[in-house]
Design a protein around this motif. Structure first.
Motif, PDB file in Angstrom:
ATOM      1  N   UNK A 159       0.813  -1.215   0.000  1.00  0.00           N
ATOM      2  CA  UNK A 159       0.000   0.000   0.000  1.00  0.00           C
ATOM      3  C   UNK A 159       0.848   1.266   0.000  1.00  0.00           C
ATOM      4  N   UNK A 160       2.115   1.163   0.425  1.00  0.00           N
ATOM      5  CA  UNK A 160       2.991   2.324   0.394  1.00  0.00           C
ATOM      6  C   UNK A 160       3.552   2.670   1.755  1.00  0.00           C
ATOM      7  N   UNK A 161       4.491   3.597   1.766  1.00  0.00           N
ATOM      8  CA  UNK A 161       5.254   3.904   2.976  1.00  0.00           C
ATOM      9  C   UNK A 161       4.411   4.498   4.097  1.00  0.00           C
ATOM     10  N   UNK A 162       3.274   5.126   3.761  1.00  0.00           N
ATOM     11  CA  UNK A 162       2.454   5.766   4.787  1.00  0.00           C
ATOM     12  C   UNK A 162       1.316   4.879   5.286  1.00  0.00           C
ATOM     13  N   UNK A 163       1.277   3.622   4.825  1.00  0.00           N
ATOM     14  CA  UNK A 163       0.134   2.761   5.147  1.00  0.00           C
ATOM     15  C   UNK A 163      -0.019   2.540   6.646  1.00  0.00           C
ATOM     16  N   UNK A 164       1.108   2.419   7.368  1.00  0.00           N
ATOM     17  CA  UNK A 164       1.021   2.122   8.793  1.00  0.00           C
ATOM     18  C   UNK A 164       0.398   3.272   9.569  1.00  0.00           C
ATOM     19  N   UNK A 165       0.739   4.500   9.208  1.00  0.00           N
ATOM     20  CA  UNK A 165       0.230   5.637   9.963  1.00  0.00           C
ATOM     21  C   UNK A 165      -1.149   6.100   9.547  1.00  0.00           C
ATOM     22  N   UNK A 209      -3.802  -4.736  21.589  1.00  0.00           N
ATOM     23  CA  UNK A 209      -5.204  -5.009  21.262  1.00  0.00           C
ATOM     24  C   UNK A 209      -5.382  -5.616  19.870  1.00  0.00           C
ATOM     25  N   UNK A 210      -4.794  -4.994  18.864  1.00  0.00           N
ATOM     26  CA  UNK A 210      -4.964  -5.495  17.504  1.00  0.00           C
ATOM     27  C   UNK A 210      -4.703  -4.412  16.481  1.00  0.00           C
ATOM     28  N   UNK A 211      -5.575  -4.321  15.488  1.00  0.00           N
ATOM     29  CA  UNK A 211      -5.384  -3.372  14.394  1.00  0.00           C
ATOM     30  C   UNK A 211      -6.687  -2.622  14.118  1.00  0.00           C
ATOM     31  N   UNK A 212      -6.532  -1.449  13.528  1.00  0.00           N
ATOM     32  CA  UNK A 212      -7.697  -0.688  13.101  1.00  0.00           C
ATOM     33  C   UNK A 212      -7.404  -0.037  11.762  1.00  0.00           C
ATOM     34  N   UNK A 213      -8.447   0.170  10.988  1.00  0.00           N
ATOM     35  CA  UNK A 213      -8.311   0.809   9.680  1.00  0.00           C
ATOM     36  C   UNK A 213      -8.840   2.231   9.762  1.00  0.00           C
ATOM     37  N   UNK A 214      -8.036   3.186   9.294  1.00  0.00           N
ATOM     38  CA  UNK A 214      -8.478   4.574   9.229  1.00  0.00           C
ATOM     39  C   UNK A 214      -8.414   5.278  10.565  1.00  0.00           C
ATOM     40  N   UNK A 215      -8.925   6.493  10.540  1.00  0.00           N
ATOM     41  CA  UNK A 215      -8.849   7.349  11.727  1.00  0.00           C
ATOM     42  C   UNK A 215     -10.022   7.098  12.664  1.00  0.00           C
TER      43      UNK A 215
END
Length: 243
Positions: free
Chosen positions: A222-228, A237-243
């Protein structure tokens, strides 16, 4: 109608029709050069990316630009706009508005039978045509089949993903990860849930590390900024998508 567009397009405010950073693309198929150019100027002024064609042959080439919506005249020099639209393969069929001077019931019914969203008889106010385009795009965007978020576009029905208009090729598990996370935008998805939903469908033991590795590969594609920006790690806890 061309005269109406030429006179009125300069008076319209720029709506900047976007979702996130997405600029919608319109394909205009119209053999009247003056009318075609007037519509291009009008929709460009209102924040759209516009592609132009004056016949079925040109439209068939430009449709590979994957427009979000098509405005097509019924009568074209090398065929009928309805027939051309019906000939498109499923993944090339964007929502269409047919324009025509014909207002007979059988012509209107033929347009709707071909799958059009709107059948518009000329002349039509530019503002009304713009509103019809906006409503159709909103309806299709909100249908649950598409997601636009910042520079990311996801087509859930076709299982395709684009970043900054460039398509990303994902493995089946990467797709399932992105689909599960993005369909639950803003919610925390635990590693256990990801393991159970994507890997452990046959009750086989899978190491938790499999999730971490797959998330890392997905972010890289997805690119270099995908993590942030897109897929965030919520510590413990886990992961979340978006803000």
């Amino acid at each position: 109608m061309a005269k109406d567009f030429i006179i009125n397009y300069e008076k319209e405010l720029c709506h900047r029709q976007r979702i996130g950073n997405k600029m919608f693309k319109i394909l205009i198929v119209e053999d009247d050069t003056q009318m075609n150019q007037a519509m291009k100027l009008f929709f460009t002024k209102n924040g759209y990316q516009v592609f132009q064609a004056k016949n079925c042959r040109e439209a068939g080439q430009i449709v590979y630009e994957e427009p979000d919506i098509i405005i097509a005249d019924i009568g074209l020099p090398d065929g009928m706009g309805i027939d051309w639209y019906q000939s498109l393969s499923g993944d090339k069929k964007a929502p269409v508005i047919f324009l025509t001077a014909k207002d007979e019931d059988e012509d209107i019914l033929a347009g709707y039978d071909a799958g059009c969203e709107e059948y518009v008889t000329k002349p039509i106010s530019p503002k009304i045509l713009l509103k019809k385009v906006e409503v159709i795009l909103k309806r299709n965007t909100d249908s649950g089949n598409m997601l636009y978020y910042k520079d990311l576009k996801i087509d859930y029905e076709k299982k395709r993903v684009w970043m900054e208009e460039k398509e990303i090729k994902l493995t089946p598990k990467e797709w399932k990860l992105l689909e599960l996370l993005s369909r639950n935008k803003g919610k925390i998805i635990t590693k256990d849930l990801l393991l159970n939903q994507i890997w452990d469908i046959d009750d086989n033991y899978v190491e938790e590390h499999a999730v971490t590795v797959s998330i890392s590969r997905l972010r890289k594609k997805m690119g270099k900024d995908a993590e942030g920006i897109y897929i965030k790690n919520i510590f413990g806890l886990g992961y979340t998508f978006g803000e």
